[in-house]
Design an enzyme around this catalytic site. Sequence first.
Site, PDB file in Angstrom:
ATOM      1  CD  GLU A 112     -15.801 -45.595   2.695  1.00 55.97           C
ATOM      2  OE1 GLU A 112     -15.600 -44.606   3.458  1.00 55.97           O
ATOM      3  OE2 GLU A 112     -16.902 -45.813   2.167  1.00 55.97           O
TER       4      GLU A 112
ATOM      5  N   GLY B  56     -15.003 -31.844  -2.416  1.00 55.59           N
ATOM      6  CA  GLY B  56     -14.228 -33.032  -2.780  1.00 55.59           C
ATOM      7  C   GLY B  56     -14.164 -33.273  -4.276  1.00 55.59           C
ATOM      8  NE  ARG B  57     -20.193 -32.433  -6.285  1.00 56.58           N
ATOM      9  CZ  ARG B  57     -20.632 -32.272  -5.059  1.00 56.58           C
ATOM     10  NH1 ARG B  57     -20.126 -32.977  -4.073  1.00 56.58           N
ATOM     11  NH2 ARG B  57     -21.585 -31.390  -4.779  1.00 56.58           N
TER      12      ARG B  57
ATOM     13  CE  LYS C 233     -13.465 -29.528   2.376  1.00 60.29           C
ATOM     14  NZ  LYS C 233     -14.561 -29.027   1.545  1.00 60.29           N
TER      15      LYS C 233
ATOM     16  CE  LYS D  53     -20.450 -40.275   3.711  1.00 56.34           C
ATOM     17  NZ  LYS D  53     -19.835 -38.986   3.949  1.00 56.34           N
TER      18      LYS D  53
ATOM     19  CD  GLU E 249     -20.816 -36.560  -4.226  1.00 58.24           C
ATOM     20  OE1 GLU E 249     -20.983 -37.249  -3.219  1.00 58.24           O
ATOM     21  OE2 GLU E 249     -19.687 -36.339  -4.699  1.00 58.24           O
TER      22      GLU E 249
ATOM     23  CG  HIS F 176     -16.343 -53.651 -31.153  1.00 56.47           C
ATOM     24  ND1 HIS F 176     -16.289 -54.408 -32.304  1.00 56.47           N
ATOM     25  CD2 HIS F 176     -15.565 -52.563 -31.386  1.00 56.47           C
ATOM     26  CE1 HIS F 176     -15.490 -53.824 -33.188  1.00 56.47           C
ATOM     27  NE2 HIS F 176     -15.048 -52.696 -32.649  1.00 56.47           N
TER      28      HIS F 176
HETATM   29  C1  G6Q Z   1     -17.303 -35.038  -2.972  1.00 54.22           C
HETATM   30  C2  G6Q Z   1     -17.809 -35.698  -1.800  1.00 54.22           C
HETATM   31  C3  G6Q Z   1     -17.184 -37.031  -1.468  1.00 54.22           C
HETATM   32  C4  G6Q Z   1     -15.848 -36.916  -0.725  1.00 54.22           C
HETATM   33  C5  G6Q Z   1     -15.484 -38.284  -0.161  1.00 54.22           C
HETATM   34  C6  G6Q Z   1     -14.169 -38.267   0.565  1.00 54.22           C
HETATM   35  O1  G6Q Z   1     -17.619 -33.945  -3.337  1.00 54.22           O
HETATM   36  O2  G6Q Z   1     -17.759 -34.806  -0.752  1.00 54.22           O
HETATM   37  O3  G6Q Z   1     -17.011 -37.843  -2.592  1.00 54.22           O
HETATM   38  O4  G6Q Z   1     -14.850 -36.450  -1.573  1.00 54.22           O
HETATM   39  O5  G6Q Z   1     -16.490 -38.708   0.700  1.00 54.22           O
HETATM   40  O6  G6Q Z   1     -14.180 -37.342   1.587  1.00 54.22           O
HETATM   41  P1  G6Q Z   1     -12.874 -36.964   2.369  1.00 54.22           P
HETATM   42  O7  G6Q Z   1     -11.936 -36.295   1.421  1.00 54.22           O
HETATM   43  O8  G6Q Z   1     -13.319 -36.045   3.473  1.00 54.22           O
HETATM   44  O9  G6Q Z   1     -12.294 -38.242   2.902  1.00 54.22           O
END
Ligand code: G6Q
Length: 536
Positions: free
Chosen positions: A216, A267-268, A210, A500, A354, A385
């Site tokens: 990463e 994001g989530r 996003k 971060k 989160e 188990h």
């Molecule tokens: C979710 C967070 C986080 C995010 C990641 C990836 O709600 O904001 O998990 O989705 O850090 O972010 P980008 O989509 O910006 O790479």
Amino acid sequence: MDKWQALTDVPVYQPLVRLAQQPFDLTGLEALSPARMRQYCCSVAGIDLLYATQRVNDEVLAGLQELADQCKLIEQFRQMRRGAVMNRIHGFPSEERQVLHTACRDLFTENPVEPITSGQARSEIARLKAFLDELDNGTLVNSQGHPFDTMIHVGIGGSDLGPRSVYEALRAYGRPARKVFFVSNVDPDDAAAVLRRVNLATTLVNVVSKSGTTLETLTNEALIRRAYEAQGLDPDRHCLAVTGKGSPMDNPTRYLRSFYMFDSIGGRYSLTSMVGVVMLGFALGYELVLEFLEGASLMDEAAEEPKLRQNLPLLLAMLGVWNHNFLGASTVAVLSYSQALHRFAAHLQQCDMESNGKSVSRYGESVHLMTGPILWGEPGTNGQHAFYQLLHQGTEIVPVEFIGFRQSQYCEDLEIEGSSSQQKLVANLLAQSLAMARGQDNENPNKRFTGNRPNLILLADRLTPKAMGALLALYEAKIVFQGFCWNINSFDQEGVQLGKVLASRVLALMQKGGGDHGCDSSVEMALLRTSKMKLE
Ligand code: G6Q
């Protein structure tokens, strides 16, 4: 909820505290009567919630209804779906955003509740359909004229966990000729392992971020692009982008196709946006993606029902609040009796923890009650188990949310010793639920089961795309309702920032020339020296 109202200030809070001193005893001889089982069942969008095995009675449920009403949970949910700015901390700088993940699936009516974002989502999905059609009818092929048969989905956190868990959940419906792989970790071994398994020439790389700035994802994209170049292939003709408008990744000349997600979708919560559906469209085809979105949309609508006992997400949320804030359970386990859901708990872990792992209210004040629980889980029967010992006899009471299906996905099953594997699976789920609730006495204390371990069962016919959509939206709404109840902002994630920032500081120290290190007395440097990391 208004500024002054912490959960403890809500009028019905004290009456509920009193009821919690003597919660319903599930171990009594007649406790789990057929009538109770019939009454404590709620069915919405093809999912049944069986909750006779919770420590509640009619009085508690009436109290929880009042709690939902006094916290204006339905009103807030309706406002959220209609575009209110919910992602904010009043009086402090914060994200100040709408929360409109529900708009991504409000596609099945002429009159979406929030037309602007739904309109944008509709045009993105139309673009996705055109893209998928091109792949299907052979207009879009690789430079040698071969169809694309593989996708690598690159993303992390919200751009990985949800999409990956639903891909796994619905693989049974995947197109046989298409494969999907995921790369998320900056650990170079993650990408290396995938690159060994694919033919890059027929592979699309779906880069999902996003912000378009995530370390990463950008690192993995660069690494994969390098692999294309090493084979004399042009990565721009293989990479897709899913990103926010205006992000550093919003550069259509670098990508075969770019899709967009919107500012108002966290994001989530982004699984039903292009973040999830580009990959799902490739794997399953457009029609099944629509079914998935339709399931989610049905559950969103159902979540606006004011009556607690008829509103599945609200009920799930309020039972969770009862166990957590009134009965004192600090964790919740989501145990899916479905191998296909083996990554679902990982997604919920992010979505829930989160969102609701917060210590200040929406007004910046410290909260004085427990907010989000620790959520964890593994599929059954495997877990039986492993850690179920603690669930049955441990000192920690862990409320359990079981998820199960009456039929299997592949319908490839055999009767062995008088029962099918699916029957064995569901029988185990039901038995665990009863065992936890009722317990069993024994004169040998080591063989005693105290019971009264609250649990519930979410049961659907089959894990189809539609059922998966409904299940996803159910949990998203549960999390949102609980956040409203605790009066916290479930939509930001400031808690991930500090780590971060420190990581970039440590990385900068690693990159700094050797000569500068001698006089650096920072704690980061001391830790680097102690860890014996090689300094460049
Ligand atoms: C979710 C967070 C986080 C995010 C990641 C990836 O709600 O904001 O998990 O989705 O850090 O972010 P980008 O989509 O910006 O790479």
